[in-house]
Design a protein around this motif. Structure first.
Motif, PDB file in Angstrom:
ATOM      1  N   GLY A  78      -5.755   1.364 -20.385  1.00 57.11           N
ATOM      2  CA  GLY A  78      -5.362   0.145 -19.660  1.00 57.11           C
ATOM      3  C   GLY A  78      -5.119   0.424 -18.187  1.00 57.11           C
ATOM      4  N   GLN A  79      -4.679  -0.664 -17.528  1.00 57.01           N
ATOM      5  CA  GLN A  79      -4.452  -0.558 -16.076  1.00 57.01           C
ATOM      6  C   GLN A  79      -3.309   0.427 -15.841  1.00 57.01           C
ATOM      7  N   HIS A  80      -3.526   1.415 -15.020  1.00 53.87           N
ATOM      8  CA  HIS A  80      -2.556   2.497 -14.886  1.00 53.87           C
ATOM      9  C   HIS A  80      -1.858   2.488 -13.533  1.00 53.87           C
ATOM     10  N   HIS A  81      -2.636   2.348 -12.428  1.00 55.92           N
ATOM     11  CA  HIS A  81      -2.001   2.342 -11.103  1.00 55.92           C
ATOM     12  C   HIS A  81      -2.895   1.643 -10.096  1.00 55.92           C
ATOM     13  N   LEU A  82      -2.262   1.324  -8.977  1.00 56.76           N
ATOM     14  CA  LEU A  82      -3.003   0.787  -7.833  1.00 56.76           C
ATOM     15  C   LEU A  82      -2.886   1.817  -6.723  1.00 56.76           C
ATOM     16  N   CYS A  83      -3.948   2.032  -5.976  1.00 58.90           N
ATOM     17  CA  CYS A  83      -3.903   2.985  -4.864  1.00 58.90           C
ATOM     18  C   CYS A  83      -4.215   2.273  -3.549  1.00 58.90           C
ATOM     19  N   PHE A  84      -3.240   2.392  -2.619  1.00 56.75           N
ATOM     20  CA  PHE A  84      -3.429   1.803  -1.300  1.00 56.75           C
ATOM     21  C   PHE A  84      -3.564   2.910  -0.256  1.00 56.75           C
ATOM     22  N   GLU A  85      -4.300   2.616   0.784  1.00 58.67           N
ATOM     23  CA  GLU A  85      -4.533   3.582   1.857  1.00 58.67           C
ATOM     24  C   GLU A  85      -3.408   3.512   2.891  1.00 58.67           C
ATOM     25  N   VAL A  86      -3.024   4.669   3.395  1.00 57.35           N
ATOM     26  CA  VAL A  86      -2.031   4.746   4.475  1.00 57.35           C
ATOM     27  C   VAL A  86      -2.541   5.772   5.494  1.00 57.35           C
ATOM     28  N   PRO A  87      -2.191   5.595   6.772  1.00 59.04           N
ATOM     29  CA  PRO A  87      -2.708   6.526   7.791  1.00 59.04           C
ATOM     30  C   PRO A  87      -2.052   7.901   7.763  1.00 59.04           C
ATOM     31  N   ASP A  88      -0.780   7.942   7.283  1.00 57.93           N
ATOM     32  CA  ASP A  88      -0.043   9.210   7.325  1.00 57.93           C
ATOM     33  C   ASP A  88       0.829   9.323   6.075  1.00 57.93           C
ATOM     34  N   ILE A  89       0.469  10.235   5.180  1.00 55.50           N
ATOM     35  CA  ILE A  89       1.134  10.291   3.867  1.00 55.50           C
ATOM     36  C   ILE A  89       2.585  10.735   3.997  1.00 55.50           C
ATOM     37  N   HIS A  90       2.844  11.630   4.975  1.00 56.13           N
ATOM     38  CA  HIS A  90       4.229  12.118   5.113  1.00 56.13           C
ATOM     39  C   HIS A  90       5.131  11.009   5.640  1.00 56.13           C
ATOM     40  N   ALA A  91       4.597  10.236   6.575  1.00 56.68           N
ATOM     41  CA  ALA A  91       5.390   9.107   7.100  1.00 56.68           C
ATOM     42  C   ALA A  91       5.617   8.087   5.986  1.00 56.68           C
ATOM     43  N   ASP A  95       9.161   6.941   4.448  1.00 55.36           N
ATOM     44  CA  ASP A  95       9.510   5.514   4.508  1.00 55.36           C
ATOM     45  C   ASP A  95       9.925   5.010   3.129  1.00 55.36           C
ATOM     46  N   MET A  96       9.183   5.422   2.105  1.00 57.66           N
ATOM     47  CA  MET A  96       9.509   4.990   0.732  1.00 57.66           C
ATOM     48  C   MET A  96      10.907   5.486   0.356  1.00 57.66           C
ATOM     49  N   LYS A  97      11.156   6.760   0.666  1.00 58.49           N
ATOM     50  CA  LYS A  97      12.465   7.343   0.302  1.00 58.49           C
ATOM     51  C   LYS A  97      13.579   6.658   1.087  1.00 58.49           C
ATOM     52  N   LYS A  99      13.692   3.741   1.991  1.00 60.18           N
ATOM     53  CA  LYS A  99      13.919   2.396   1.413  1.00 60.18           C
ATOM     54  C   LYS A  99      14.450   2.489  -0.018  1.00 60.18           C
ATOM     55  N   GLY A 100      14.708   3.722  -0.472  1.00 63.18           N
ATOM     56  CA  GLY A 100      15.345   3.878  -1.773  1.00 63.18           C
ATOM     57  C   GLY A 100      14.390   3.976  -2.942  1.00 63.18           C
ATOM     58  N   ALA A 101      13.101   4.060  -2.666  1.00 63.62           N
ATOM     59  CA  ALA A 101      12.137   4.158  -3.777  1.00 63.62           C
ATOM     60  C   ALA A 101      11.970   5.622  -4.180  1.00 63.62           C
ATOM     61  N   LYS A 102      11.704   5.832  -5.473  1.00 63.44           N
ATOM     62  CA  LYS A 102      11.527   7.207  -5.964  1.00 63.44           C
ATOM     63  C   LYS A 102      10.067   7.621  -5.770  1.00 63.44           C
ATOM     64  N   VAL A 103       9.880   8.665  -4.944  1.00 63.99           N
ATOM     65  CA  VAL A 103       8.536   9.229  -4.739  1.00 63.99           C
ATOM     66  C   VAL A 103       8.401  10.391  -5.705  1.00 63.99           C
ATOM     67  N   LEU A 104       7.322  10.372  -6.488  1.00 64.83           N
ATOM     68  CA  LEU A 104       7.151  11.387  -7.525  1.00 64.83           C
ATOM     69  C   LEU A 104       6.529  12.643  -6.937  1.00 64.83           C
ATOM     70  N   GLY A 105       7.325  13.679  -6.747  1.00 62.40           N
ATOM     71  CA  GLY A 105       6.822  14.953  -6.239  1.00 62.40           C
ATOM     72  C   GLY A 105       6.486  14.904  -4.753  1.00 62.40           C
ATOM     73  N   VAL A 116      -2.051  12.538  -1.564  1.00 64.30           N
ATOM     74  CA  VAL A 116      -1.567  11.296  -2.184  1.00 64.30           C
ATOM     75  C   VAL A 116      -0.118  11.484  -2.648  1.00 64.30           C
ATOM     76  N   ILE A 117       0.579  10.371  -2.775  1.00 60.26           N
ATOM     77  CA  ILE A 117       1.890  10.370  -3.452  1.00 60.26           C
ATOM     78  C   ILE A 117       1.898   9.203  -4.438  1.00 60.26           C
ATOM     79  N   PHE A 118       2.875   9.222  -5.339  1.00 60.85           N
ATOM     80  CA  PHE A 118       3.068   8.118  -6.280  1.00 60.85           C
ATOM     81  C   PHE A 118       4.496   7.598  -6.153  1.00 60.85           C
ATOM     82  N   VAL A 119       4.645   6.291  -6.177  1.00 61.40           N
ATOM     83  CA  VAL A 119       5.969   5.655  -6.161  1.00 61.40           C
ATOM     84  C   VAL A 119       6.259   5.185  -7.592  1.00 61.40           C
ATOM     85  N   HIS A 120       7.444   5.498  -8.075  1.00 65.01           N
ATOM     86  CA  HIS A 120       7.775   5.218  -9.476  1.00 65.01           C
ATOM     87  C   HIS A 120       7.654   3.721  -9.789  1.00 65.01           C
TER      88      HIS A 120
END
Ligand SMILES: CC[C@@H](C(=O)O)C(=O)SCCNC(=O)CCNC(=O)[C@H](O)C(C)(C)COP(=O)(O)OP(=O)(O)OC[C@H]1O[C@@H](n2cnc3c(N)ncnc32)[C@H](O)[C@@H]1OP(=O)(O)O
Ligand SMILES: [Co+2]
Length: 139
Positions: A78-91, A95-97, A99-105, A116-120
């Motif tokens: 089934g549908q597992h994830h969506l992937c969006f493009e960003v200019p700078d993965i570290h930024a 930014d995700m962290k 804003k309080g979001a859990k970044v996986l690894g 790439v990174i994944f947001v929980h």
């Protein structure tokens, strides 16, 4: 961070070959890339092109694949994830962290050869979101 282009929709499957047949024979996909293994990420990948994005078929690779749990809950896949493009993965990760979001690894090289990174999913309304570094203007 500003959300970028939808690079791909990740579809988990117990069989990439069976899923290829669906996208080819049922949906008429004409550009289906060769499947390839990505051992460090525990997946086998196959990209199916659409006019404006891609479908990323993902099959577990190895005992520790991160998608074993998903397939145990969804045996047909089934549908597992969506992937969006960003200019700078570290930024984006910072930014995700912030804003309080859990970044996986930590950022790691994904299927397109960029980090790439994944947001929980718990922090994204039940949707696993992948962010993929894409140099501006490149697709
Ligand atoms: C490297 C290639 C790359 C690319 O370049 O494109 C890829 O896309 S590879 C894709 C596969 N890799 C990953 O997904 C890595 C990140 N994922 C993970 O670390 C795990 O999948 C997870 C997100 C931590 C989930 O782990 P899992 O063991 O399956 O489940 P949990 O029990 O920890 O789940 C907690 C909670 O989250 C729900 N969940 C799990 N997966 C998803 C999902 N894909 N979409 C939405 N929700 C998901 C799960 O149902 C649990 O919910 P509750 O039961 O309500 O707690
Ligand atoms: Co992906």
């Amino acid at each position: 961070m500003t959300i970028g282009r939808l690079n791909h929709v990740g579809i988990a499957t117990p069989s990439i070959e069976a899923s290829i047949a669906l996208y080819r024979d049922l949906l008429g996909a004409t550009k289906i890339h060769e499947p390839f293994d990505l051992p460090p990420q525990g997946v086998r990948i196959c990209f199916v092109d659409t006019p404006n994005s891609q479908i990323e078929l993902i099959e577990p690779y190895g005992e520790n694949s991160p998608i074993h749990g998903f397939l145990a809950r969804n045996p047909a896949g089934g549908q597992h994830h969506l992937c969006f493009e960003v200019p700078d993965i570290h930024a984006a990760a910072a930014d995700m962290k912030a804003k309080g979001a859990k970044v996986l690894g930590e950022p790691r090289i994904g299927a397109h050869g960029t980090p790439v990174i994944f947001v929980h999913p718990k922090d994204m309304g039940g949707v696993l979101v992948e962010l993929m570094e894409t140099p501006l203007g490149e697709h």
